[in-house]
Design a protein around this motif. Structure first.
Motif, PDB file in Angstrom:
ATOM      1  N   SER A 115     -69.023 -49.594   7.241  1.00 62.21           N
ATOM      2  CA  SER A 115     -67.938 -49.094   6.400  1.00 62.21           C
ATOM      3  C   SER A 115     -68.481 -48.193   5.299  1.00 62.21           C
ATOM      4  O   SER A 115     -67.869 -47.177   4.947  1.00 62.21           O
ATOM      5  N   PHE A 116     -69.635 -48.587   4.763  1.00 61.90           N
ATOM      6  CA  PHE A 116     -70.239 -47.749   3.725  1.00 61.90           C
ATOM      7  C   PHE A 116     -70.594 -46.373   4.273  1.00 61.90           C
ATOM      8  O   PHE A 116     -70.357 -45.352   3.635  1.00 61.90           O
ATOM      9  N   ASN A 117     -71.179 -46.358   5.467  1.00 62.41           N
ATOM     10  CA  ASN A 117     -71.544 -45.081   6.091  1.00 62.41           C
ATOM     11  C   ASN A 117     -70.329 -44.184   6.263  1.00 62.41           C
ATOM     12  O   ASN A 117     -70.371 -42.990   5.970  1.00 62.41           O
ATOM     13  N   LEU A 118     -69.238 -44.766   6.766  1.00 62.47           N
ATOM     14  CA  LEU A 118     -68.010 -43.987   6.973  1.00 62.47           C
ATOM     15  C   LEU A 118     -67.491 -43.439   5.654  1.00 62.47           C
ATOM     16  O   LEU A 118     -67.113 -42.266   5.558  1.00 62.47           O
ATOM     17  N   SER A 119     -67.474 -44.294   4.657  1.00 58.44           N
ATOM     18  CA  SER A 119     -66.984 -43.872   3.341  1.00 58.44           C
ATOM     19  C   SER A 119     -67.855 -42.775   2.752  1.00 58.44           C
ATOM     20  O   SER A 119     -67.351 -41.779   2.215  1.00 58.44           O
ATOM     21  N   TYR A 120     -69.165 -42.943   2.856  1.00 61.67           N
ATOM     22  CA  TYR A 120     -70.089 -41.955   2.297  1.00 61.67           C
ATOM     23  C   TYR A 120     -69.942 -40.604   3.004  1.00 61.67           C
ATOM     24  O   TYR A 120     -69.896 -39.549   2.369  1.00 61.67           O
ATOM     25  N   LEU A 121     -69.868 -40.637   4.335  1.00 57.87           N
ATOM     26  CA  LEU A 121     -69.789 -39.406   5.116  1.00 57.87           C
ATOM     27  C   LEU A 121     -68.491 -38.651   4.866  1.00 57.87           C
ATOM     28  O   LEU A 121     -68.478 -37.416   4.880  1.00 57.87           O
ATOM     29  N   THR A 122     -67.409 -39.370   4.642  1.00 53.02           N
ATOM     30  CA  THR A 122     -66.131 -38.699   4.408  1.00 53.02           C
ATOM     31  C   THR A 122     -65.975 -38.258   2.948  1.00 53.02           C
ATOM     32  O   THR A 122     -65.611 -37.114   2.675  1.00 53.02           O
ATOM     33  N   LYS A 123     -66.251 -39.171   2.023  1.00 50.51           N
ATOM     34  CA  LYS A 123     -66.000 -38.869   0.619  1.00 50.51           C
ATOM     35  C   LYS A 123     -67.084 -38.014  -0.027  1.00 50.51           C
ATOM     36  O   LYS A 123     -66.806 -37.115  -0.814  1.00 50.51           O
ATOM     37  N   THR A 124     -68.332 -38.312   0.310  1.00 51.65           N
ATOM     38  CA  THR A 124     -69.447 -37.583  -0.323  1.00 51.65           C
ATOM     39  C   THR A 124     -69.836 -36.330   0.457  1.00 51.65           C
ATOM     40  O   THR A 124     -70.103 -35.280  -0.133  1.00 51.65           O
ATOM     41  N   CYS A 125     -69.866 -36.463   1.784  1.00 55.50           N
ATOM     42  CA  CYS A 125     -70.343 -35.347   2.608  1.00 55.50           C
ATOM     43  C   CYS A 125     -69.216 -34.467   3.134  1.00 55.50           C
ATOM     44  O   CYS A 125     -69.480 -33.390   3.682  1.00 55.50           O
TER      45      CYS A 125
ATOM     46  N   PRO B  75     -62.687 -37.865   9.365  1.00 55.04           N
ATOM     47  CA  PRO B  75     -62.838 -39.247   9.849  1.00 55.04           C
ATOM     48  C   PRO B  75     -63.441 -39.310  11.247  1.00 55.04           C
ATOM     49  O   PRO B  75     -64.281 -40.167  11.526  1.00 55.04           O
ATOM     50  N   LYS B  76     -63.039 -38.414  12.121  1.00 56.54           N
ATOM     51  CA  LYS B  76     -63.555 -38.401  13.489  1.00 56.54           C
ATOM     52  C   LYS B  76     -65.050 -38.077  13.505  1.00 56.54           C
ATOM     53  O   LYS B  76     -65.840 -38.747  14.190  1.00 56.54           O
ATOM     54  N   SER B  77     -65.449 -37.031  12.763  1.00 56.46           N
ATOM     55  CA  SER B  77     -66.862 -36.641  12.713  1.00 56.46           C
ATOM     56  C   SER B  77     -67.697 -37.733  12.043  1.00 56.46           C
ATOM     57  O   SER B  77     -68.828 -38.008  12.448  1.00 56.46           O
TER      58      SER B  77
ATOM     59  N   ALA C 276     -70.873 -39.714  13.594  1.00 58.07           N
ATOM     60  CA  ALA C 276     -72.172 -39.633  12.921  1.00 58.07           C
ATOM     61  C   ALA C 276     -72.667 -41.011  12.481  1.00 58.07           C
ATOM     62  O   ALA C 276     -73.869 -41.309  12.537  1.00 58.07           O
ATOM     63  N   SER C 277     -71.751 -41.867  12.065  1.00 59.67           N
ATOM     64  CA  SER C 277     -72.145 -43.177  11.529  1.00 59.67           C
ATOM     65  C   SER C 277     -72.782 -44.082  12.573  1.00 59.67           C
ATOM     66  O   SER C 277     -73.478 -45.042  12.231  1.00 59.67           O
ATOM     67  N   LYS C 278     -72.557 -43.788  13.834  1.00 66.65           N
ATOM     68  CA  LYS C 278     -73.100 -44.626  14.913  1.00 66.65           C
ATOM     69  C   LYS C 278     -74.626 -44.587  14.961  1.00 66.65           C
ATOM     70  O   LYS C 278     -75.257 -45.473  15.536  1.00 66.65           O
ATOM     71  N   THR C 279     -75.212 -43.537  14.378  1.00 68.71           N
ATOM     72  CA  THR C 279     -76.673 -43.410  14.416  1.00 68.71           C
ATOM     73  C   THR C 279     -77.314 -43.655  13.053  1.00 68.71           C
ATOM     74  O   THR C 279     -78.514 -43.455  12.892  1.00 68.71           O
ATOM     75  N   LEU C 280     -76.495 -44.077  12.075  1.00 71.08           N
ATOM     76  CA  LEU C 280     -77.002 -44.255  10.718  1.00 71.08           C
ATOM     77  C   LEU C 280     -76.914 -45.711  10.272  1.00 71.08           C
ATOM     78  O   LEU C 280     -75.985 -46.425  10.645  1.00 71.08           O
ATOM     79  N   GLN C 281     -77.871 -46.135   9.462  1.00 70.35           N
ATOM     80  CA  GLN C 281     -77.894 -47.494   8.929  1.00 70.35           C
ATOM     81  C   GLN C 281     -78.280 -47.432   7.451  1.00 70.35           C
ATOM     82  O   GLN C 281     -79.448 -47.557   7.088  1.00 70.35           O
ATOM     83  N   PHE C 282     -77.284 -47.221   6.585  1.00 64.71           N
ATOM     84  CA  PHE C 282     -77.542 -47.159   5.156  1.00 64.71           C
ATOM     85  C   PHE C 282     -76.891 -48.350   4.462  1.00 64.71           C
ATOM     86  O   PHE C 282     -75.797 -48.773   4.828  1.00 64.71           O
TER      87      PHE C 282
ATOM     88  N   SER D 109     -72.581 -30.365   5.357  1.00 70.87           N
ATOM     89  CA  SER D 109     -71.689 -31.116   6.250  1.00 70.87           C
ATOM     90  C   SER D 109     -71.853 -30.649   7.695  1.00 70.87           C
ATOM     91  O   SER D 109     -71.885 -31.465   8.626  1.00 70.87           O
ATOM     92  N   GLU D 110     -71.956 -29.329   7.878  1.00 70.02           N
ATOM     93  CA  GLU D 110     -72.141 -28.776   9.227  1.00 70.02           C
ATOM     94  C   GLU D 110     -73.429 -29.306   9.852  1.00 70.02           C
ATOM     95  O   GLU D 110     -73.477 -29.634  11.039  1.00 70.02           O
ATOM     96  N   MET D 111     -74.460 -29.390   9.032  1.00 69.96           N
ATOM     97  CA  MET D 111     -75.748 -29.873   9.528  1.00 69.96           C
ATOM     98  C   MET D 111     -75.681 -31.349   9.895  1.00 69.96           C
ATOM     99  O   MET D 111     -76.233 -31.780  10.913  1.00 69.96           O
ATOM    100  N   ILE D 112     -74.997 -32.130   9.074  1.00 68.56           N
ATOM    101  CA  ILE D 112     -74.892 -33.566   9.327  1.00 68.56           C
ATOM    102  C   ILE D 112     -74.126 -33.832  10.612  1.00 68.56           C
ATOM    103  O   ILE D 112     -74.478 -34.723  11.397  1.00 68.56           O
ATOM    104  N   ILE D 113     -73.070 -33.061  10.850  1.00 63.74           N
ATOM    105  CA  ILE D 113     -72.281 -33.226  12.077  1.00 63.74           C
ATOM    106  C   ILE D 113     -73.159 -33.002  13.303  1.00 63.74           C
ATOM    107  O   ILE D 113     -73.074 -33.732  14.296  1.00 63.74           O
ATOM    108  N   LYS D 114     -74.014 -31.993  13.238  1.00 65.83           N
ATOM    109  CA  LYS D 114     -74.893 -31.680  14.369  1.00 65.83           C
ATOM    110  C   LYS D 114     -76.036 -32.694  14.500  1.00 65.83           C
ATOM    111  O   LYS D 114     -76.379 -33.102  15.611  1.00 65.83           O
TER     112      LYS D 114
END
Length: 388
Positions: free
Chosen positions: A43-53, A57-59, A63-69, A93-98
């Motif tokens: 949940s933290f990863n999802l929140s960070y990627l959407t709000k900070t990055c 929600p889909k992207s 992306a969160s599937k490969t991250l463990q923060f 953001s473009e870089m993170i999506i890729k």
């Protein structure tokens, strides 16, 4: 605090009290309530990627599937490091999506050294942004074992760090290729067959993938191009190599079959290929549509196209159909003849086309209206397709 929340949760919204029988359910709920998103890595990863990055929600979910923060410390350090080099939030953001795992990289050991390396070799901030947003996987490539060597090799071949950077901007994947394994042998093969340095540089600039092909395959294609009659000292020689290395044998056979369907012989195909090697790169759908228009709509003989294969590469909607409408009108008035010279109506620039075939006639206002109508119609259709 925990007891206070439990007491609050013991009362429903309508003011009724929860009985002892379901008190355990309330306690269980309160524990889940206290286990907020900050305690849930996913949940933290999802929140960070959407709000900070700024990811959708889909992207973010992908992306969160490969991250463990467990905190924002690590990804924040990566974002901060990139911002110092001039990357905007949107570009990051473009870089993170890729390449989501980019956020796991060590800014000090991985990110900054690579950006500093390219900057030290002449890359401007816009250059860095173009290269890394296009190919963020550079961050996982070893600087010492691959990037430095490939960059130096390209610089030596192109005789310029600036040209090396320009090439990398167009296709940064070259940095991850085993250039010494394939590139050098193929360059030697070109030199042995009399291909001048200028053409070799042209090939590297135009399509490095072609010259980086398997050396055995590359040598066979080079021999085939020679047998077709291409002169190694001419630039068309390398364009023919580009065309053939980009096609599998089965794909090439499919393209040849389409041309033959329109009456072309093997000799016609080779003739047109020698004039414009990229005819084998045209998609099947476009090829069929363009040939249908020229042959069935305008009544051109296929031999006219063989003699001027450039007719095949023009946009059907933006050039062929609008100008074809003008040609049909001029033919109906006997103002032009349907022969090989009619190809100039398609090959001329728009300004010269309008001056030579539209504005010079008495029916110019009607011709301009007809021409613009076809252009606007094609643009309208394109917009509708984009919306769909």
């Amino acid at each position: 605090m925990f007891q206070f929340l439990c007491k609050k949760l013991l009362h429903s919204r309508n003011g009724s009290t929860v009985t002892p029988h379901n008190r355990s359910m309330v306690v269980s709920f309160s524990v889940r309530y206290l286990s907020s998103d900050s305690d849930n890595p996913h949940s933290f990863n999802l929140s960070y990627l959407t709000k900070t990055c700024g990811l959708s929600p889909k992207s973010a979910l992908s992306a969160s599937k490969t991250l463990q923060f467990e905190s924002s410390e690590q990804p924040d350090s990566v974002v901060s490091s990139l911002e110092k080099f001039g990357f905007s939030k949107i570009q990051i953001s473009e870089m993170i999506i890729k390449f989501p795992k980019m956020l796991c990289c060590d800014p000090t050991m991985t990110i900054s050294p690579k950006l500093e390396f390219f900057r030290s070799r002449g890359a401007s901030t816009p250059d860095l942004v173009t290269i890394f947003t296009t190919y963020p996987w550079i961050f996982r490539i070893s600087l010492e074992n691959r990037l430095v060597g490939n960059f130096n090799l390209l610089t030596d071949l192109l005789k310029s760090e600036y040209k090396a950077i320009e090439l990398i901007k167009r296709n940064a994947g070259v940095l991850n290729a085993s250039l010494e394994v394939a590139l050098i042998p193929n360059i030697n093969t070109l030199r042995e067959n009399g291909v001048p340095a200028s053409s070799i540089l042209l090939l590297i600039h135009a399509n490095w993938v072609s010259i980086g092909a398997n050396p055995v395959k590359f040598a066979k294609i080079l021999e085939e191009v020679k047998k077709m009659g291409f002169n190694p000292v001419k630039s068309q020689f390398v364009f023919a190599i580009i065309a053939l290395t980009g096609l599998s044998k089965s794909k090439r056979d499919e393209k040849v079959a389409i041309y033959k369907r329109w009456g072309w012989s093997d000799e016609d195909i080779i003739t047109a290929f020698k004039r414009l090697p990229s005819i084998l790169s045209i998609s099947e759908d476009k090829l069929m549509a363009v040939m249908d228009f020229y042959v069935n709509k305008l009544g051109l003989h296929y031999s006219v196209i063989v003699s001027c294969p450039a007719l095949l590469r023009y946009s059907l909607k933006k050039r062929i159909i609008p100008r074809g409408a003008v040609i049909e009108f001029l033919l109906s008035k006997g103002l032009v003849k349907l022969n090989s010279s009619i190809t100039s109506l398609f090959t001329y620039s728009e300004r010269r086309f309008l001056e030579k075939y539209v504005k010079c006639h008495e029916e110019a206002p009607r011709l301009i209206q007809l021409y613009n109508h076809k252009l606007n119609l094609s643009e309208t259709r394109k917009s509708e397709e984009d919306v769909e």
